[in-house]
Design a protein around this motif. Structure first.
Motif, PDB file in Angstrom:
ATOM      1  N   MET A   1       0.860  -1.194   0.000  1.00  0.00           N
ATOM      2  CA  MET A   1       0.000   0.000   0.000  1.00  0.00           C
ATOM      3  C   MET A   1       0.892   1.238   0.000  1.00  0.00           C
ATOM      4  SD  MET A   1      -3.357   0.771   2.297  1.00  0.00           S
ATOM      5  CE  MET A   1      -2.644   0.390   3.862  1.00  0.00           C
ATOM      6  N   ASP A   2       0.666   2.105  -0.967  1.00  0.00           N
ATOM      7  CA  ASP A   2       1.508   3.293  -1.030  1.00  0.00           C
ATOM      8  C   ASP A   2       1.089   4.299   0.046  1.00  0.00           C
ATOM      9  OD1 ASP A   2      -0.863   3.739  -2.190  1.00  0.00           O
ATOM     10  OD2 ASP A   2      -0.138   5.076  -3.749  1.00  0.00           O
ATOM     11  N   SER A   3       1.938   5.309   0.192  1.00  0.00           N
ATOM     12  CA  SER A   3       1.742   6.233   1.309  1.00  0.00           C
ATOM     13  C   SER A   3       0.490   7.086   1.137  1.00  0.00           C
ATOM     14  CB  SER A   3       2.976   7.123   1.440  1.00  0.00           C
ATOM     15  OG  SER A   3       3.162   7.854   0.241  1.00  0.00           O
ATOM     16  N   ILE A   4       0.128   7.425  -0.088  1.00  0.00           N
ATOM     17  CA  ILE A   4      -1.062   8.261  -0.306  1.00  0.00           C
ATOM     18  C   ILE A   4      -2.324   7.482   0.072  1.00  0.00           C
ATOM     19  CG2 ILE A   4      -2.427   9.423  -2.078  1.00  0.00           C
ATOM     20  CD1 ILE A   4       0.128  10.149  -3.481  1.00  0.00           C
ATOM     21  N   THR A   5      -2.385   6.227  -0.298  1.00  0.00           N
ATOM     22  CA  THR A   5      -3.548   5.395   0.066  1.00  0.00           C
ATOM     23  C   THR A   5      -3.641   5.217   1.579  1.00  0.00           C
ATOM     24  OG1 THR A   5      -3.222   4.226  -2.015  1.00  0.00           O
ATOM     25  CG2 THR A   5      -4.690   3.219  -0.419  1.00  0.00           C
ATOM     26  N   THR A   6      -2.481   5.015   2.195  1.00  0.00           N
ATOM     27  CA  THR A   6      -2.477   4.857   3.661  1.00  0.00           C
ATOM     28  C   THR A   6      -2.965   6.123   4.351  1.00  0.00           C
ATOM     29  OG1 THR A   6      -0.561   3.418   3.419  1.00  0.00           O
ATOM     30  CG2 THR A   6      -1.029   4.243   5.614  1.00  0.00           C
ATOM     31  N   ALA A   7      -2.456   7.272   3.898  1.00  0.00           N
ATOM     32  CA  ALA A   7      -2.863   8.530   4.514  1.00  0.00           C
ATOM     33  C   ALA A   7      -4.344   8.797   4.281  1.00  0.00           C
ATOM     34  CB  ALA A   7      -2.021   9.674   3.941  1.00  0.00           C
ATOM     35  N   ALA A   8      -4.816   8.560   3.075  1.00  0.00           N
ATOM     36  CA  ALA A   8      -6.231   8.785   2.779  1.00  0.00           C
ATOM     37  C   ALA A   8      -7.121   7.849   3.593  1.00  0.00           C
ATOM     38  CB  ALA A   8      -6.486   8.588   1.288  1.00  0.00           C
ATOM     39  N   SER A   9      -6.666   6.609   3.781  1.00  0.00           N
ATOM     40  CA  SER A   9      -7.455   5.657   4.561  1.00  0.00           C
ATOM     41  C   SER A   9      -7.555   6.079   6.025  1.00  0.00           C
ATOM     42  CB  SER A   9      -6.826   4.270   4.475  1.00  0.00           C
ATOM     43  OG  SER A   9      -6.806   3.818   3.152  1.00  0.00           O
ATOM     44  N   VAL A  10      -6.443   6.549   6.564  1.00  0.00           N
ATOM     45  CA  VAL A  10      -6.451   6.973   7.974  1.00  0.00           C
ATOM     46  C   VAL A  10      -7.347   8.191   8.161  1.00  0.00           C
ATOM     47  CG1 VAL A  10      -5.009   7.894   9.814  1.00  0.00           C
ATOM     48  CG2 VAL A  10      -4.215   5.958   8.495  1.00  0.00           C
ATOM     49  N   VAL A  11      -7.234   9.158   7.235  1.00  0.00           N
ATOM     50  CA  VAL A  11      -8.083  10.356   7.329  1.00  0.00           C
ATOM     51  C   VAL A  11      -9.550   9.973   7.164  1.00  0.00           C
ATOM     52  CG1 VAL A  11      -8.649  12.523   6.191  1.00  0.00           C
ATOM     53  CG2 VAL A  11      -6.277  11.940   6.602  1.00  0.00           C
ATOM     54  N   ALA A  12      -9.833   9.095   6.219  1.00  0.00           N
ATOM     55  CA  ALA A  12     -11.223   8.674   6.000  1.00  0.00           C
ATOM     56  C   ALA A  12     -11.772   7.905   7.196  1.00  0.00           C
ATOM     57  CB  ALA A  12     -11.300   7.802   4.748  1.00  0.00           C
ATOM     58  N   ALA A  13     -10.925   7.101   7.833  1.00  0.00           N
ATOM     59  CA  ALA A  13     -11.382   6.371   9.026  1.00  0.00           C
ATOM     60  C   ALA A  13     -11.744   7.338  10.148  1.00  0.00           C
ATOM     61  CB  ALA A  13     -10.289   5.411   9.487  1.00  0.00           C
ATOM     62  N   GLY A  14     -10.913   8.336  10.350  1.00  0.00           N
ATOM     63  CA  GLY A  14     -11.218   9.331  11.375  1.00  0.00           C
ATOM     64  C   GLY A  14     -12.486  10.091  11.075  1.00  0.00           C
ATOM     65  N   LEU A  15     -12.656  10.467   9.815  1.00  0.00           N
ATOM     66  CA  LEU A  15     -13.863  11.201   9.441  1.00  0.00           C
ATOM     67  C   LEU A  15     -15.116  10.329   9.575  1.00  0.00           C
ATOM     68  CD1 LEU A  15     -12.690  13.216   6.298  1.00  0.00           C
ATOM     69  CD2 LEU A  15     -13.307  14.115   8.535  1.00  0.00           C
ATOM     70  N   ALA A  16     -14.975   9.053   9.230  1.00  0.00           N
ATOM     71  CA  ALA A  16     -16.140   8.160   9.300  1.00  0.00           C
ATOM     72  C   ALA A  16     -16.641   8.026  10.737  1.00  0.00           C
ATOM     73  CB  ALA A  16     -15.771   6.789   8.735  1.00  0.00           C
TER      74      ALA A  16
END
Lengths: 82, 164
Positions: free
Chosen positions: A1-16
């Protein structure tokens, strides 16, 4: 998993979780307030009030659970992790 | 001279009113002291029993729906999917039990509804993601199997209210 996907996933998890818990939190607070006031005014209707509160809480909290599940899936079972 | 006799009866009437008020106050105090709270307490206890019965009905219905769903899944799909569904359904019943307990404690031993029941879906998703024998989607669907019993219970209550 590249860093952009990881960062987007973490931000999306927090927002969810964060955005998904706002509405049910407010609703549960007002429902609990009304239930406690109702029990204090009519102790003989305690069972009915608690039963209605249980049913309404189960439906309200499911919205929080949906956000929680989405966040956990993004963090631990990410389908976008190539 | 003329005014005094006119005022005198008024003073007497005010004293009588005051005496009446005093006697009324004494009688209200005596009724308050003799107030019987027994029927209210009995009604409250009966109402608590009603809540316990509602919980038992919901749990029975949830277990019945879960057993049916697991049996159908085991018949049509693999056993791995059925086991995941079973674990999810048991987690859903446990979640509902914790929620019912925290609502039962509201107003008596706690001022707010606790959030300890939210640990159950977290542990479920974590366990499913770590264990390769379990699948995520059946476990989540199994967790949500308590909802049909709740909907069924609401329909039953609304029907009984409409008939009464």
């Amino acid at each position: 998993m590249d860093s952009i996907t990881t960062a987007a996933s973490v931000v999306a998890a927090g927002l969810a979780v964060g955005l998904g818990a706002i509405g049910p939190g407010i609703g549960q607070g007002s429902a609990a307030q009304g239930a406690v006031e109702g029990i204090a005014r009519q102790p003989e209707a305690e069972g009915k009030i608690r039963g209605t509160l249980l049913l309404s809480f189960a439906f309200m909290e499911s919205l929080t659970i949906y956000g929680l599940v989405v966040a956990l899936v993004l963090l631990f079972a990410n389908p976008f992790a190539g | 001279m003329l005014v005094f006799p006119l005022l005198q009866p008024e003073n007497d009437s005010s004293k009588e009113d005051q005496r009446e008020l005093e006697t009324l106050g004494e009688s209200s105090q005596s009724t308050e002291s003799n107030l019987n709270l027994g029927p209210v307490m009995e009604a409250s206890i009966a109402s608590s029993d009603e809540y316990v019965q509602l919980q038992q009905r919901i749990f029975r219905a949830a277990l019945l729906v879960s057993a049916l769903a697991v049996a159908i899944t085991a018949f049509f799909f693999e056993s791995q999917v059925a086991i995941s569904l079973l674990i999810g359904a048991l987690s859903g019943v446990l979640y509902l039990r914790l929620l019912a307990r925290s609502i039962g404690q509201l107003g008596t031993s706690s001022k707010s509804v606790s959030k300890i029941q939210l640990v159950v879906p977290v542990v479920l998703v974590l366990a499913v993601s770590k264990l390769s024998q379990l699948e995520l989607l059946p476990a989540l669907l199994g967790f949500l199997l308590y909802k049909p019993s709740l909907i069924f219970q609401i329909l039953l209550e609304s029907r009984s209210r409409a008939s009464s």
